[in-house]
Design a protein around this motif. Structure first.
Motif, PDB file in Angstrom:
ATOM      1  N   LEU A 180       0.693  -1.324   0.172  1.00 27.52           N
ATOM      2  CA  LEU A 180      -0.246   0.025   0.067  1.00 27.52           C
ATOM      3  C   LEU A 180       1.110   1.285  -0.063  1.00 27.52           C
ATOM      4  O   LEU A 180       0.047   2.141  -0.539  1.00 27.52           O
ATOM      5  CB  LEU A 180      -1.257   0.215   0.869  1.00 27.52           C
ATOM      6  N   PHE A 181       1.794   1.112   0.463  1.00 26.89           N
ATOM      7  CA  PHE A 181       3.179   2.231   0.732  1.00 26.89           C
ATOM      8  C   PHE A 181       4.166   2.753  -0.122  1.00 26.89           C
ATOM      9  O   PHE A 181       4.745   1.508   0.050  1.00 26.89           O
ATOM     10  CB  PHE A 181       3.594   2.459   1.745  1.00 26.89           C
ATOM     11  N   ASN A 182       5.317   3.697  -0.911  1.00 24.74           N
ATOM     12  CA  ASN A 182       5.983   3.590  -1.919  1.00 24.74           C
ATOM     13  C   ASN A 182       7.596   4.265  -0.383  1.00 24.74           C
ATOM     14  O   ASN A 182       7.436   5.540  -0.431  1.00 24.74           O
ATOM     15  CB  ASN A 182       5.503   4.908  -2.320  1.00 24.74           C
ATOM     16  N   LEU A 183       6.986   3.858   1.374  1.00 27.19           N
ATOM     17  CA  LEU A 183       8.160   4.286   2.010  1.00 27.19           C
ATOM     18  C   LEU A 183       9.391   4.218   2.110  1.00 27.19           C
ATOM     19  O   LEU A 183       9.862   4.919   2.688  1.00 27.19           O
ATOM     20  CB  LEU A 183       7.728   3.395   3.221  1.00 27.19           C
ATOM     21  N   MET A 184      10.332   3.267   0.783  1.00 27.34           N
ATOM     22  CA  MET A 184      11.165   3.628   0.679  1.00 27.34           C
ATOM     23  C   MET A 184      11.720   4.507  -0.714  1.00 27.34           C
ATOM     24  O   MET A 184      12.923   5.002  -0.991  1.00 27.34           O
ATOM     25  CB  MET A 184      12.142   2.188   0.453  1.00 27.34           C
ATOM     26  N   ARG A 185      10.985   5.577  -0.934  1.00 27.93           N
ATOM     27  CA  ARG A 185      11.111   5.608  -2.317  1.00 27.93           C
ATOM     28  C   ARG A 185      12.448   6.530  -1.847  1.00 27.93           C
ATOM     29  O   ARG A 185      13.283   6.964  -2.918  1.00 27.93           O
ATOM     30  CB  ARG A 185       9.996   7.334  -2.667  1.00 27.93           C
ATOM     31  N   ASN A 186      12.353   7.740  -0.651  1.00 22.65           N
ATOM     32  CA  ASN A 186      12.924   8.659  -0.563  1.00 22.65           C
ATOM     33  C   ASN A 186      14.687   8.079   0.190  1.00 22.65           C
ATOM     34  O   ASN A 186      16.013   8.418  -0.254  1.00 22.65           O
ATOM     35  CB  ASN A 186      12.502   9.047   1.273  1.00 22.65           C
ATOM     36  N   LYS A 187      14.783   6.670  -0.023  1.00 23.58           N
ATOM     37  CA  LYS A 187      16.189   6.410  -0.126  1.00 23.58           C
ATOM     38  C   LYS A 187      16.602   5.984  -1.446  1.00 23.58           C
ATOM     39  O   LYS A 187      17.752   5.586  -1.404  1.00 23.58           O
ATOM     40  CB  LYS A 187      16.012   5.163   1.030  1.00 23.58           C
ATOM     41  N   TYR A 188      15.831   5.721  -2.552  1.00 21.94           N
ATOM     42  CA  TYR A 188      16.781   6.149  -3.473  1.00 21.94           C
ATOM     43  C   TYR A 188      15.986   6.867  -4.651  1.00 21.94           C
ATOM     44  O   TYR A 188      15.291   7.012  -5.734  1.00 21.94           O
ATOM     45  CB  TYR A 188      14.885   4.246  -4.042  1.00 21.94           C
ATOM     46  N   LYS A 189      16.574   7.853  -3.827  1.00 19.08           N
ATOM     47  CA  LYS A 189      16.514   9.829  -5.037  1.00 19.08           C
ATOM     48  C   LYS A 189      17.312   9.448  -6.359  1.00 19.08           C
ATOM     49  O   LYS A 189      18.629   9.086  -6.232  1.00 19.08           O
ATOM     50  CB  LYS A 189      17.847  10.197  -4.077  1.00 19.08           C
ATOM     51  N   PHE A 190      16.644   9.838  -7.423  1.00 22.39           N
ATOM     52  CA  PHE A 190      17.850  10.466  -8.922  1.00 22.39           C
ATOM     53  C   PHE A 190      18.104  11.215  -8.960  1.00 22.39           C
ATOM     54  O   PHE A 190      17.975  12.774  -7.883  1.00 22.39           O
ATOM     55  CB  PHE A 190      16.052  10.769  -9.393  1.00 22.39           C
ATOM     56  N   VAL A 191      19.836  10.976  -8.816  1.00 25.12           N
ATOM     57  CA  VAL A 191      20.717  11.991  -8.949  1.00 25.12           C
ATOM     58  C   VAL A 191      20.972  12.638  -9.995  1.00 25.12           C
ATOM     59  O   VAL A 191      21.694  11.829 -11.250  1.00 25.12           O
ATOM     60  CB  VAL A 191      21.936  11.300  -8.523  1.00 25.12           C
ATOM     61  N   LEU A 192      21.014  13.470 -10.456  1.00 29.34           N
ATOM     62  CA  LEU A 192      21.254  14.483 -11.715  1.00 29.34           C
ATOM     63  C   LEU A 192      22.173  15.021 -11.987  1.00 29.34           C
ATOM     64  O   LEU A 192      22.412  16.477 -10.910  1.00 29.34           O
ATOM     65  CB  LEU A 192      19.945  14.960 -12.574  1.00 29.34           C
ATOM     66  N   THR A 193      23.078  15.126 -12.695  1.00 31.64           N
ATOM     67  CA  THR A 193      23.818  16.206 -12.622  1.00 31.64           C
ATOM     68  C   THR A 193      24.256  16.572 -14.555  1.00 31.64           C
ATOM     69  O   THR A 193      23.730  16.455 -14.928  1.00 31.64           O
ATOM     70  CB  THR A 193      25.721  15.447 -12.749  1.00 31.64           C
ATOM     71  N   VAL A 194      24.434  18.023 -13.510  1.00 27.90           N
ATOM     72  CA  VAL A 194      23.965  18.725 -14.576  1.00 27.90           C
ATOM     73  C   VAL A 194      25.156  19.943 -14.907  1.00 27.90           C
ATOM     74  O   VAL A 194      25.724  20.247 -14.164  1.00 27.90           O
ATOM     75  CB  VAL A 194      23.230  20.095 -14.194  1.00 27.90           C
ATOM     76  N   PRO A 195      25.424  20.557 -16.131  1.00 24.81           N
ATOM     77  CA  PRO A 195      26.550  21.869 -16.586  1.00 24.81           C
ATOM     78  C   PRO A 195      25.765  22.827 -16.041  1.00 24.81           C
ATOM     79  O   PRO A 195      24.794  22.856 -15.895  1.00 24.81           O
ATOM     80  CB  PRO A 195      26.928  21.542 -17.933  1.00 24.81           C
ATOM     81  N   ASN A 196      26.898  24.196 -15.297  1.00 20.84           N
ATOM     82  CA  ASN A 196      25.870  25.538 -15.234  1.00 20.84           C
ATOM     83  C   ASN A 196      25.543  25.983 -16.574  1.00 20.84           C
ATOM     84  O   ASN A 196      26.393  25.085 -17.701  1.00 20.84           O
ATOM     85  CB  ASN A 196      27.784  25.740 -14.879  1.00 20.84           C
ATOM     86  N   GLY A 197      24.640  26.612 -16.453  1.00 21.53           N
ATOM     87  CA  GLY A 197      23.886  27.027 -17.782  1.00 21.53           C
ATOM     88  C   GLY A 197      22.609  26.241 -18.442  1.00 21.53           C
ATOM     89  O   GLY A 197      22.343  26.917 -19.400  1.00 21.53           O
ATOM     90  N   ALA A 198      22.527  24.959 -17.743  1.00 21.35           N
ATOM     91  CA  ALA A 198      21.827  24.544 -18.502  1.00 21.35           C
ATOM     92  C   ALA A 198      20.312  25.078 -18.208  1.00 21.35           C
ATOM     93  O   ALA A 198      20.079  25.482 -17.015  1.00 21.35           O
ATOM     94  CB  ALA A 198      21.304  23.105 -18.232  1.00 21.35           C
TER      95      ALA A 198
END
Length: 300
Positions: free
Chosen positions: A110-128
């Motif tokens: 029923l729950f998505n309790l683990m979502r905060n432990k599986y963060k997406f990490v997006l790396t971007v260059p400056n200026g995007a």
């Protein structure tokens, strides 16, 4: 009465049995609520080639939080799950990151309790340019230079620290926005329920319009501030500005401006507001409301 008493007894026994089953069940998993989330997560990654041109990034996430980091090239560390499919596509200089969430409590709980432990990490260059859309988004970024930030999210939780941008635009139903020591040209927030906290930094214009508008601005240098709503709760502490407009039907505001009172023209519309005056410069303050509790002070 006898039938009523039997019904009450039956309901009480059912409640007690439910409590016992809950306690026993939680004991079996050592009271670790995260174990109620039986979703399986698979780590994935994407990296753009150095010669690939990426002008804009569209992010459409429904359940996963995302962390933005600075780097030389664009890359994404993310997860797919048994209840969500994630696609990452690069087309015509636009990187699109999208999640399709499938609610299936019989398969994944029923729950998505683990979502905060599986963060997406997006790396971007400056200026995007970073553009967000979707029903939900939880985003954090620190020390990144953006060109344009455009967030069109129903439920938005965003925290930017020491970031720079030409413009930040937010269109949401429920927005929780924290800006700390940022340098942003124009900030525009259009929301139903808004909680905006801006601490430190420099801005050109700050405009927040919401039905229920809770705004706190502390030790900020800004040219113009425009706050409006049905219910407005505004706190400005040691703010350096040239123009301020604050209005609400129910207006509760504590305003502390860095400057000299005599320089400001003050106009008001409503009862219980500070006295009006004509200033010696083009600096202006406009206050409007029907049910008002407002203080206006000036500090050097």
């Amino acid at each position: 009465m006898k039938k009523s008493g039997k019904l009450i007894l039956s309901a009480t026994l059912s409640l007690v049995l439910g409590i016992v089953l809950f306690v026993v069940g939680m004991g079996l998993i050592d009271w670790d609520f995260d174990k109620l989330d039986t979703t399986e997560y698979t780590a994935k990654s994407y990296a753009a080639a150095k010669d690939e041109r990426i002008d804009r990034i569209y992010v459409d996430l429904q359940t996963f939080p995302i962390l933005i980091k600075a780097g030389d090239n664009i890359s994404l560390d993310y997860y797919e799950a048994t209840d969500a499919a994630v696609s990452v596509k690069l087309e015509n200089g636009i990187l699109r990151i999208a999640e399709k969430y499938r609610y299936n409590p019989f398969k994944t709980g029923l729950f998505n309790l683990m979502r905060n432990k599986y963060k997406f990490v997006l790396t971007v260059p400056n200026g995007a340019d970073l553009l967000l859309s979707g029903p939900n988004c939880d985003l954090k970024a620190n020390g990144i230079v953006f060109s344009k930030l455009d967030f069109d999210v129903v439920n938005l939780d965003v925290s930017l620290t020491s970031c720079k941008a030409d413009v930040l635009t937010i269109d949401s139903t429920n927005s929780d926005v924290v800006l700390t020591n940022c340098e942003i040209g124009r900030v525009v927030v259009d929301s139903v329920n808004s909680d905006v906290v801006i601490s430190g930094g420099a801005y050109s214009d700050i405009k927040v319009d919401a039905t229920n508008n809770d705004v706190s601005i502390n030790r900020v240098v800004v040219k113009s501030v425009d706050l409006s709503g049905l219910n407005g709760d505004y706190l400005l502490e040691s703010v350096t500005l040239d123009k301020l407009s604050a209005d609400a039907l129910n207006l509760d505001a504590n305003i502390e401006i860095v400057g000299v009172r005599s320089e400001f023209t003050i106009k008001t519309d409503g009862r219980g507001l500070p006295r009006e005056q004509t200033g010696t410069t083009d600096k202006r303050i406009y206050l409007e409301g029907q049910n008002c509790d407002v203080t206006l002070d000036f500090v050097s």
